[in-house]
Design a protein around this motif. Structure first.
Motif, PDB file in Angstrom:
ATOM      1  N   PHE A 112     -29.947 -48.007 -52.994  1.00  0.00           N
ATOM      2  CA  PHE A 112     -31.003 -49.004 -53.067  1.00  0.00           C
ATOM      3  C   PHE A 112     -32.011 -48.822 -51.938  1.00  0.00           C
ATOM      4  CE2 PHE A 112     -27.561 -51.680 -55.160  1.00  0.00           C
ATOM      5  CZ  PHE A 112     -27.938 -51.267 -56.419  1.00  0.00           C
ATOM      6  N   THR A 113     -32.143 -47.607 -51.419  1.00  0.00           N
ATOM      7  CA  THR A 113     -33.155 -47.321 -50.424  1.00  0.00           C
ATOM      8  C   THR A 113     -34.433 -46.847 -51.110  1.00  0.00           C
ATOM      9  OG1 THR A 113     -32.430 -45.028 -50.160  1.00  0.00           O
ATOM     10  CG2 THR A 113     -31.341 -46.685 -48.798  1.00  0.00           C
ATOM     11  N   ASP A 114     -35.479 -46.650 -50.303  1.00  0.00           N
ATOM     12  CA  ASP A 114     -36.741 -46.166 -50.848  1.00  0.00           C
ATOM     13  C   ASP A 114     -36.872 -44.657 -50.713  1.00  0.00           C
ATOM     14  OD1 ASP A 114     -36.935 -46.059 -48.136  1.00  0.00           O
ATOM     15  OD2 ASP A 114     -39.003 -46.765 -48.027  1.00  0.00           O
ATOM     16  N   CYS A 115     -35.733 -43.965 -50.711  1.00  0.00           N
ATOM     17  CA  CYS A 115     -35.744 -42.508 -50.534  1.00  0.00           C
ATOM     18  C   CYS A 115     -36.488 -41.826 -51.686  1.00  0.00           C
ATOM     19  CB  CYS A 115     -34.312 -41.988 -50.422  1.00  0.00           C
ATOM     20  SG  CYS A 115     -34.184 -40.194 -50.204  1.00  0.00           S
ATOM     21  N   TYR A 116     -36.181 -42.217 -52.911  1.00  0.00           N
ATOM     22  CA  TYR A 116     -36.849 -41.596 -54.063  1.00  0.00           C
ATOM     23  C   TYR A 116     -38.349 -41.883 -54.040  1.00  0.00           C
ATOM     24  CZ  TYR A 116     -38.225 -40.645 -58.883  1.00  0.00           C
ATOM     25  OH  TYR A 116     -38.870 -40.173 -59.993  1.00  0.00           O
ATOM     26  N   GLN A 162     -41.870 -39.124 -53.613  1.00  0.00           N
ATOM     27  CA  GLN A 162     -42.991 -39.025 -54.542  1.00  0.00           C
ATOM     28  C   GLN A 162     -44.342 -39.098 -53.836  1.00  0.00           C
ATOM     29  OE1 GLN A 162     -42.120 -38.347 -57.742  1.00  0.00           O
ATOM     30  NE2 GLN A 162     -40.045 -38.438 -56.893  1.00  0.00           N
ATOM     31  N   LEU A 163     -44.357 -39.483 -52.565  1.00  0.00           N
ATOM     32  CA  LEU A 163     -45.603 -39.625 -51.830  1.00  0.00           C
ATOM     33  C   LEU A 163     -46.010 -38.301 -51.200  1.00  0.00           C
ATOM     34  CD1 LEU A 163     -44.956 -42.997 -49.943  1.00  0.00           C
ATOM     35  CD2 LEU A 163     -46.329 -42.655 -52.000  1.00  0.00           C
ATOM     36  N   PRO A 164     -47.295 -38.134 -50.886  1.00  0.00           N
ATOM     37  CA  PRO A 164     -47.700 -36.962 -50.101  1.00  0.00           C
ATOM     38  C   PRO A 164     -47.046 -36.987 -48.721  1.00  0.00           C
ATOM     39  CG  PRO A 164     -49.598 -38.045 -51.111  1.00  0.00           C
ATOM     40  CD  PRO A 164     -48.432 -38.954 -51.327  1.00  0.00           C
ATOM     41  N   VAL A 165     -46.988 -35.848 -48.080  1.00  0.00           N
ATOM     42  CA  VAL A 165     -46.306 -35.749 -46.790  1.00  0.00           C
ATOM     43  C   VAL A 165     -46.965 -36.644 -45.755  1.00  0.00           C
ATOM     44  CG1 VAL A 165     -45.651 -34.158 -44.941  1.00  0.00           C
ATOM     45  CG2 VAL A 165     -45.548 -33.414 -47.329  1.00  0.00           C
ATOM     46  N   ALA A 166     -48.292 -36.706 -45.751  1.00  0.00           N
ATOM     47  CA  ALA A 166     -48.993 -37.496 -44.745  1.00  0.00           C
ATOM     48  C   ALA A 166     -48.824 -38.999 -44.953  1.00  0.00           C
ATOM     49  CB  ALA A 166     -50.479 -37.147 -44.751  1.00  0.00           C
ATOM     50  N   ALA A 167     -48.462 -39.432 -46.167  1.00  0.00           N
ATOM     51  CA  ALA A 167     -48.344 -40.861 -46.451  1.00  0.00           C
ATOM     52  C   ALA A 167     -46.923 -41.393 -46.363  1.00  0.00           C
ATOM     53  CB  ALA A 167     -48.900 -41.156 -47.852  1.00  0.00           C
ATOM     54  N   ARG A 168     -45.972 -40.546 -46.014  1.00  0.00           N
ATOM     55  CA  ARG A 168     -44.580 -40.993 -45.955  1.00  0.00           C
ATOM     56  C   ARG A 168     -44.308 -41.804 -44.693  1.00  0.00           C
ATOM     57  NH1 ARG A 168     -41.531 -35.481 -48.204  1.00  0.00           N
ATOM     58  NH2 ARG A 168     -42.573 -35.503 -50.245  1.00  0.00           N
ATOM     59  N   GLY A 217     -33.218 -35.927 -42.512  1.00  0.00           N
ATOM     60  CA  GLY A 217     -32.975 -34.974 -43.592  1.00  0.00           C
ATOM     61  C   GLY A 217     -34.208 -34.732 -44.438  1.00  0.00           C
ATOM     62  N   MET A 218     -34.969 -35.796 -44.716  1.00  0.00           N
ATOM     63  CA  MET A 218     -36.206 -35.631 -45.477  1.00  0.00           C
ATOM     64  C   MET A 218     -37.222 -34.805 -44.700  1.00  0.00           C
ATOM     65  SD  MET A 218     -36.690 -39.439 -47.128  1.00  0.00           S
ATOM     66  CE  MET A 218     -38.311 -39.003 -47.718  1.00  0.00           C
ATOM     67  N   ARG A 219     -37.317 -35.026 -43.382  1.00  0.00           N
ATOM     68  CA  ARG A 219     -38.257 -34.259 -42.566  1.00  0.00           C
ATOM     69  C   ARG A 219     -37.868 -32.788 -42.510  1.00  0.00           C
ATOM     70  NH1 ARG A 219     -43.062 -36.569 -42.302  1.00  0.00           N
ATOM     71  NH2 ARG A 219     -43.006 -38.695 -41.484  1.00  0.00           N
ATOM     72  N   MET A 220     -36.602 -32.514 -42.381  1.00  0.00           N
ATOM     73  CA  MET A 220     -36.155 -31.124 -42.365  1.00  0.00           C
ATOM     74  C   MET A 220     -36.434 -30.443 -43.697  1.00  0.00           C
ATOM     75  SD  MET A 220     -32.582 -31.477 -40.258  1.00  0.00           S
ATOM     76  CE  MET A 220     -32.237 -29.733 -40.414  1.00  0.00           C
ATOM     77  N   ARG A 244     -40.106 -29.528 -43.785  1.00  0.00           N
ATOM     78  CA  ARG A 244     -40.406 -28.344 -42.989  1.00  0.00           C
ATOM     79  C   ARG A 244     -39.915 -27.063 -43.658  1.00  0.00           C
ATOM     80  NH1 ARG A 244     -41.430 -29.705 -37.510  1.00  0.00           N
ATOM     81  NH2 ARG A 244     -40.607 -27.703 -36.818  1.00  0.00           N
ATOM     82  N   ALA A 245     -38.790 -27.178 -44.385  1.00  0.00           N
ATOM     83  CA  ALA A 245     -38.279 -25.995 -45.077  1.00  0.00           C
ATOM     84  C   ALA A 245     -39.122 -25.653 -46.302  1.00  0.00           C
ATOM     85  CB  ALA A 245     -36.822 -26.225 -45.480  1.00  0.00           C
ATOM     86  N   GLU A 246     -39.650 -26.667 -46.996  1.00  0.00           N
ATOM     87  CA  GLU A 246     -40.438 -26.414 -48.195  1.00  0.00           C
ATOM     88  C   GLU A 246     -41.857 -25.955 -47.876  1.00  0.00           C
ATOM     89  OE1 GLU A 246     -40.265 -30.036 -50.366  1.00  0.00           O
ATOM     90  OE2 GLU A 246     -38.219 -29.711 -51.118  1.00  0.00           O
ATOM     91  N   ASN A 247     -42.405 -26.417 -46.764  1.00  0.00           N
ATOM     92  CA  ASN A 247     -43.786 -26.073 -46.422  1.00  0.00           C
ATOM     93  C   ASN A 247     -43.865 -25.664 -44.956  1.00  0.00           C
ATOM     94  OD1 ASN A 247     -46.520 -25.727 -46.466  1.00  0.00           O
ATOM     95  ND2 ASN A 247     -47.044 -27.863 -46.863  1.00  0.00           N
ATOM     96  N   PRO A 248     -43.369 -24.479 -44.603  1.00  0.00           N
ATOM     97  CA  PRO A 248     -43.367 -24.081 -43.190  1.00  0.00           C
ATOM     98  C   PRO A 248     -44.756 -23.820 -42.627  1.00  0.00           C
ATOM     99  CG  PRO A 248     -42.607 -22.282 -44.581  1.00  0.00           C
ATOM    100  CD  PRO A 248     -42.749 -23.468 -45.473  1.00  0.00           C
ATOM    101  N   ARG A 249     -45.713 -23.438 -43.451  1.00  0.00           N
ATOM    102  CA  ARG A 249     -47.051 -23.160 -42.948  1.00  0.00           C
ATOM    103  C   ARG A 249     -47.728 -24.422 -42.439  1.00  0.00           C
ATOM    104  NH1 ARG A 249     -49.918 -18.813 -47.098  1.00  0.00           N
ATOM    105  NH2 ARG A 249     -48.416 -17.095 -46.764  1.00  0.00           N
ATOM    106  N   ARG A 250     -47.430 -25.547 -43.048  1.00  0.00           N
ATOM    107  CA  ARG A 250     -48.039 -26.801 -42.605  1.00  0.00           C
ATOM    108  C   ARG A 250     -47.622 -27.139 -41.183  1.00  0.00           C
ATOM    109  NH1 ARG A 250     -50.176 -31.607 -44.588  1.00  0.00           N
ATOM    110  NH2 ARG A 250     -49.597 -33.447 -43.389  1.00  0.00           N
ATOM    111  N   PHE A 251     -46.378 -26.867 -40.852  1.00  0.00           N
ATOM    112  CA  PHE A 251     -45.842 -27.200 -39.536  1.00  0.00           C
ATOM    113  C   PHE A 251     -45.851 -25.997 -38.587  1.00  0.00           C
ATOM    114  CE2 PHE A 251     -43.926 -30.029 -42.651  1.00  0.00           C
ATOM    115  CZ  PHE A 251     -44.134 -31.270 -42.079  1.00  0.00           C
TER     116      PHE A 251
END
Length: 251
Positions: free
Chosen positions: A124-128, A132-138, A176-179, A182-189
């Motif tokens: 019942f968290t807001d993980c899902y 769905q949000l962009p990275v900058a809006a999380r 975990g979400m932040r990691m 970073r793994a999905e978009n390494p160029r951004r970071f």
């Protein structure tokens, strides 16, 4: 951006509208939190055991706990298989809890076959929603704790240790979400692969047919350097030097 309310399946929605409740639910989290509408739903099936007049339609925490205390005793007496996590999530207005509770009630009180969610992991968290949000809006870590731990939870369970464990679990979920980001978009970071990752990638590029048997021996073993002894002089002792003249060792 507001959290979107989960939609009920059409059979559950038709069943809910056919009951003719005194209040037409629009916000399921808010309308079913105090248990009054749940008492009305049960009174349609058990009019002799559940009277809606005995329940108060309020929004205070004391009203919610009083109503749900009666409903829990009745559900246990009738042997309804409803997880306590669904009830707790509905009381504290957790996202998706009231909708899951209505699915379970519809499956238990009607002949409709609704897929049960209790066999799956209840979350019942807001993980899902955050995924769905962009990275900058999380949400940040502090916002995640504020969004997933309700004030009513802390009032019901004022234990510092339990609330600390809840906060740590939310922080771990956020990390975990932040990691994963970073793994999905390494160029951004601006993440550069480490030496070990580059070696593993290089080994993966080698075909399985290449082994030590197919590599020439001169590339496997280091080349021996022939040393020649020079006669000792009066000033220094004997020393060795290589034929290439690149190094000398004095003894």
């Amino acid at each position: 951006m507001a959290l979107r309310q989960p939609e009920l399946p059409r059979p559950v929605l038709r069943w809910l509208l056919s009951l003719g409740l005194s209040v037409s639910p629009r916000n399921y989290r808010r309308d079913f939190a105090n248990g009054y509408l749940v008492a009305e739903i049960l009174s349609r099936r058990f009019p002799a055991h559940v009277q809606p007049e005995a329940y108060r339609n309020g929004c205070s925490l004391a009203t919610k706990l009083s109503n749900w205390s009666r409903l829990r005793r009745f559900l246990a007496k009738q042997e309804f298989d409803i997880a306590q996590e669904l009830i707790e999530g509905t009381i504290h207005c957790k996202p998706g809890a009231a909708e899951s509770l209505l699915r379970e009630l519809c499956s238990a009180l009607s002949s409709s076959r609704i897929e049960s969610l209790q066999e799956k992991q209840v979350d019942f968290t807001d993980c899902y929603y955050q995924t769905q949000l962009p990275v900058a809006a999380r949400a940040t870590a502090s916002t995640a704790i504020k969004s997933n731990i309700r004030l009513t939870e802390m009032l019901v369970e004022p234990s510092i240790c339990i609330n600390r464990q809840k906060a740590i679990a939310i922080i771990n979920m956020h990390i975990g979400m932040r990691m994963q980001e970073r793994a999905e978009n390494p160029r951004r970071f601006n993440i550069k692969p480490s030496f070990g990752q580059r070696v593993v990638h290089h080994l993966d590029c080698i075909t399985p047919s290449m082994n030590t048997a197919s590599i020439p021996k001169k590339h496997l073993l280091p080349r021996k350097t022939e040393m020649k002894k020079v006669k000792p002089s009066a000033d220094c002792g004997s020393f060795f030097y290589s034929k290439t003249g690149s190094a000398a060792i004095t003894l």
